[in-house]
Scaffold this motif. Structure first.
Motif, mmCIF file in Angstrom:
data_model
loop_
_atom_site.group_PDB
_atom_site.id
_atom_site.type_symbol
_atom_site.label_atom_id
_atom_site.label_comp_id
_atom_site.label_asym_id
_atom_site.label_seq_id
_atom_site.Cartn_x
_atom_site.Cartn_y
_atom_site.Cartn_z
ATOM 1 N N VAL A 8 0.862 -1.180 0.000
ATOM 2 C CA VAL A 8 0.000 0.000 0.000
ATOM 3 C C VAL A 8 0.897 1.227 0.000
ATOM 4 C CG1 VAL A 8 -1.816 1.227 1.229
ATOM 5 C CG2 VAL A 8 -1.764 -1.263 1.252
ATOM 6 N N TRP A 9 0.812 2.029 -1.055
ATOM 7 C CA TRP A 9 1.671 3.210 -1.162
ATOM 8 C C TRP A 9 0.977 4.455 -0.646
ATOM 9 C CZ3 TRP A 9 3.807 2.755 -6.811
ATOM 10 C CH2 TRP A 9 4.648 1.650 -6.886
ATOM 11 N N TYR A 10 -0.296 4.615 -0.962
ATOM 12 C CA TYR A 10 -0.968 5.880 -0.699
ATOM 13 C C TYR A 10 -1.480 5.994 0.730
ATOM 14 C CZ TYR A 10 -3.929 9.895 -1.551
ATOM 15 O OH TYR A 10 -4.496 11.117 -1.501
ATOM 16 N N ASN A 11 -1.960 4.937 1.293
ATOM 17 C CA ASN A 11 -2.546 4.935 2.632
ATOM 18 C C ASN A 11 -1.983 3.753 3.415
ATOM 19 O OD1 ASN A 11 -4.165 5.395 4.813
ATOM 20 N ND2 ASN A 11 -6.079 4.831 3.813
ATOM 21 N N GLN A 14 -3.964 2.221 6.338
ATOM 22 C CA GLN A 14 -5.328 1.820 5.997
ATOM 23 C C GLN A 14 -6.353 2.599 6.844
ATOM 24 O OE1 GLN A 14 -6.174 -0.394 3.500
ATOM 25 N NE2 GLN A 14 -4.021 -0.210 3.013
ATOM 26 N N GLU A 16 -9.128 5.048 6.799
ATOM 27 C CA GLU A 16 -10.063 5.587 5.821
ATOM 28 C C GLU A 16 -10.808 6.809 6.325
ATOM 29 O OE1 GLU A 16 -12.617 2.476 4.592
ATOM 30 O OE2 GLU A 16 -11.016 1.336 3.656
ATOM 31 N N PHE A 19 -9.746 9.698 4.083
ATOM 32 C CA PHE A 19 -9.800 9.517 2.636
ATOM 33 C C PHE A 19 -11.227 9.444 2.091
ATOM 34 C CE2 PHE A 19 -5.635 8.110 3.920
ATOM 35 C CZ PHE A 19 -4.854 8.805 3.026
ATOM 36 N N SER A 23 -12.678 11.971 -0.814
ATOM 37 C CA SER A 23 -13.113 11.404 -2.091
ATOM 38 C C SER A 23 -14.570 11.765 -2.378
ATOM 39 C CB SER A 23 -12.918 9.895 -2.112
ATOM 40 O OG SER A 23 -13.775 9.274 -1.193
#
Length: 62
Positions: A8-11, A14, A16, A19, A23
């Motif tokens: 997992v690069w972006y988060n 984990q 949420e 995010f 989004s």
């Protein structure tokens, strides 16, 4: 042999909580960016001034 690893690069944590609202906001902005010009075009067509708005290079205020 090919090994499949989950990265997992972006988060990475984990998490949420940050995010999902961001989004959702971006989704609403995208929908509004599509709907507003469409509504303006329909309004101009109903008024019968569609030709004026397409010929005019800038916004025409009547």
């Amino acid at each position: 042999m090919i090994e499949d690893r989950h990265r997992v690069w972006y988060n990475p944590n984990q998490n949420e909580a940050w995010f999902i609202p961001i989004s959702e906001l971006l989704t609403v902005i995208t929908v509004m960016a599509i709907m507003l010009p469409a509504v303006a075009a329909v309004r101009e067509k109903e008024r019968g001034t569609m030709l004026e708005s397409t010929c005019c290079g800038t916004l025409c205020w009547h």
